[in-house]
Design an enzyme around this catalytic site. Structure first.
Site, PDB file in Angstrom:
ATOM      1  N   LYS A  43      53.477 -17.871  -8.936  1.00 51.17           N
ATOM      2  CA  LYS A  43      54.691 -18.733  -8.233  1.00 51.17           C
ATOM      3  C   LYS A  43      54.012 -19.930  -7.663  1.00 51.17           C
ATOM      4  CE  LYS A  43      57.728 -16.064  -9.918  1.00 51.17           C
ATOM      5  NZ  LYS A  43      58.075 -14.869  -9.783  1.00 51.17           N
TER       6      LYS A  43
HETATM    7  C1  LIG Z   1      59.230 -13.327 -10.102  1.00 46.65           C
HETATM    8  C2  LIG Z   1      60.526 -13.465 -10.114  1.00 46.65           C
HETATM    9  C3  LIG Z   1      61.407 -12.518  -9.393  1.00 46.65           C
HETATM   10  C4  LIG Z   1      60.674 -11.449  -8.513  1.00 46.65           C
HETATM   11  O1  LIG Z   1      59.923 -12.018  -7.591  1.00 46.65           O
HETATM   12  P1  LIG Z   1      58.699 -10.965  -7.078  1.00 46.65           P
HETATM   13  O2  LIG Z   1      58.508 -11.759  -5.766  1.00 46.65           O
HETATM   14  O3  LIG Z   1      57.920 -10.439  -7.778  1.00 46.65           O
HETATM   15  O4  LIG Z   1      59.651  -9.647  -6.598  1.00 46.65           O
HETATM   16  C5  LIG Z   1      62.698 -12.667  -9.342  1.00 46.65           C
HETATM   17  N1  LIG Z   1      63.372 -13.568 -10.215  1.00 46.65           N
HETATM   18  C6  LIG Z   1      62.777 -14.380 -11.057  1.00 46.65           C
HETATM   19  C7  LIG Z   1      63.597 -15.173 -11.819  1.00 46.65           C
HETATM   20  C8  LIG Z   1      61.344 -14.131 -11.105  1.00 46.65           C
HETATM   21  O5  LIG Z   1      60.721 -15.150 -11.777  1.00 46.65           O
END
Ligand SMILES: *Cc1c(COP(=O)(O)O)cnc(C)c1O
Length: 408
Positions: A191
């Site tokens: 991210k």
């Molecule tokens: C990555 C992601 C999540 C989950 O995030 P985590 O930190 O891995 O739990 C939720 N929603 C979207 C749209 C994502 O891309």
């Protein structure tokens, strides 16, 4: 033989600052949630201009906590988008509520008109997802929420650093007075801001912030702790059956420095997205990713759309061809109805989302991250151009039609 990867789909940007802070944390003797997490929360609060921020060990945990803290449960419906990661829907099921899928609009985000058409007497909340870091049409969603008394929890997993109109996504102090109940960010490895695994809930609501804080750590009340410290440091009191969703100081050590670099990360992402747009503009077999001029796209992902009707290959062939040239890609996302577990509920009439299903075979995410170079972006764009040119469908039919038009 497997090709040598030249441009992977993702490479993290971890600097010496993050490494040294982790080392200092390890040497400090305080490993779990402590002073660095408190500092990370405080800096994040300042960054998005909001009153409360709660660090959590994932965005999934943060979404689950927010729903639980808002009292969403059995018999209640929560509307979300089919074009998201499965976690967005899983958490609705975890609190015992019923997910309802609204269709997407041309920007790939949840369509407020579709949301309006899916509201029933049981609807309690909307979870919009800022796909790729492009803010949803929040003013329409907030208006719907206000008129129907619904909660809004933003899945801002892609949107750290994004701005919607006059405020940062996740902010709560907009001059317009508009905001969601909560926004939840992801600090997963790929991210915009990473702590390896991690997340953050932001809210302007003091009571919600307090409930989230308690539920985040076993349901133990800090106030009760304070009240009973007279009994000795061993005492605590459980108010609810809570969860174990706290972020460690080792992770926050990384997050503190990632946050300080976030604006420069977004600048680099924006520059590379602009370079892709420039280099791919005019490639007829490709539609450039959606953007909006009134907001700041966080450019977590660069997702152009293939014009399959002009191509002799499928998206999967295209991905294979890029892979053969050493370029990593991904697809965001496999729509919720196409997963085996969700198929039965997604087949219900209220969950139909034909636009999301039609868009899915056209989607491909190209590499986009600050650790790229301009040469990398040019290499990828040239490969995309070349593959698509070689896979162009000949169209004698349209030529004939054009000639008919001329003669008539
Ligand atoms: C990555 C992601 C999540 C989950 O995030 P985590 O930190 O891995 O739990 C939720 N929603 C979207 C749209 C994502 O891309």
């Amino acid at each position: 033989m497997k090709p040598q990867i030249e441009v992977p789909f993702h490479r993290p940007s971890i600097g010496e600052e993050e490494i040294q802070e982790v080392v200092r944390t390890l040497r400090s003797g305080w490993l779990t949630t402590g002073p660095r997490t408190a500092a990370f929360e405080q800096e994040f609060r300042t960054y998005v201009d909001v009153s409360y921020a709660q660090a959590v060990n994932s965005c999934t945990a943060g979404l689950h906590l927010s729903l639980a803290a808002l009292g969403i449960g059995p018999g209640m419906e929560v509307i979300t988008t089919p074009l998201t990661f499965c976690a967005t829907v899983n958490v609705i099921l975890h609190v015992g509520a019923t997910p309802v899928l609204a269709d997407i609009g041309p920007d790939g985000n949840i369509d407020p008109e579709s949301v309006a058409s899916k509201i029933t007497g049981n609807t309690r909340a909307i979870i919009p997802v800022h796909l790729a870091g492009l803010p949803c049409q929040m003013s329409s969603l907030w208006a719907l929420a206000r008129s129907h008394g619904l909660h809004v929890i933003e899945d801002a997993a892609h949107a750290a650093g994004a701005r919607y109109m006059d405020q940062p996504v996740g902010g709560g102090n907009s001059p317009s007075g508009n905001h969601s109940d909560a926004a939840v960010f992801s600090f997963y490895a790929t991210k915009n801001l990473t702590t390896g695994e991690g997340g953050m809930i932001t809210t302007a609501n003091e009571a919600l912030a307090e409930k989230v804080k308690i539920l985040c750590l076993h349901g133990i009340s800090k106030n009760a702790w304070d009240r009973y410290t007279a009994r000795g440091h061993w005492y605590y009191d459980v108010l609810f059956p809570g969860f174990k969703y706290n972020l460690t100081d080792i992770q926050s050590a990384i997050g503190l420095h990632q946050l300080r670099k976030l604006d420069s990360f977004i600048e680099a992402r924006t520059r590379y997205a602009g370079l892709y747009n420039h280099l791919l503009d005019g490639v007829e077999e490709l539609e450039l990713p959606p953007d909006r001029s009134d907001s700041r796209h966080a450019w977590h992902l660069y997702i152009p759309r293939l014009r399959l009707e002009d191509l002799t290959i499928t998206r999967d062939d295209f991905i294979t061809a890029l892979r053969e040239r050493g370029i990593g890609t991904s697809v965001h996302f496999i729509p919720i109805p196409l997963h085996r577990f969700f198929a039965a509920f997604a087949n219900r009439p209220e969950n139909q989302c034909p636009r999301a299903l039609a868009l899915y075979p056209r989607l491909v995410s190209l590499p986009l991250y600050p650790a790229l170079s301009e040469t990398d972006v040019e290499f990828v764009a040239n490969a995309v151009r070349d593959i698509l040119q070689k896979s162009r469908k000949r169209r004698p039919v349209s030529v004939a039609r054009a000639m008919t038009n001329v003669s008539s």
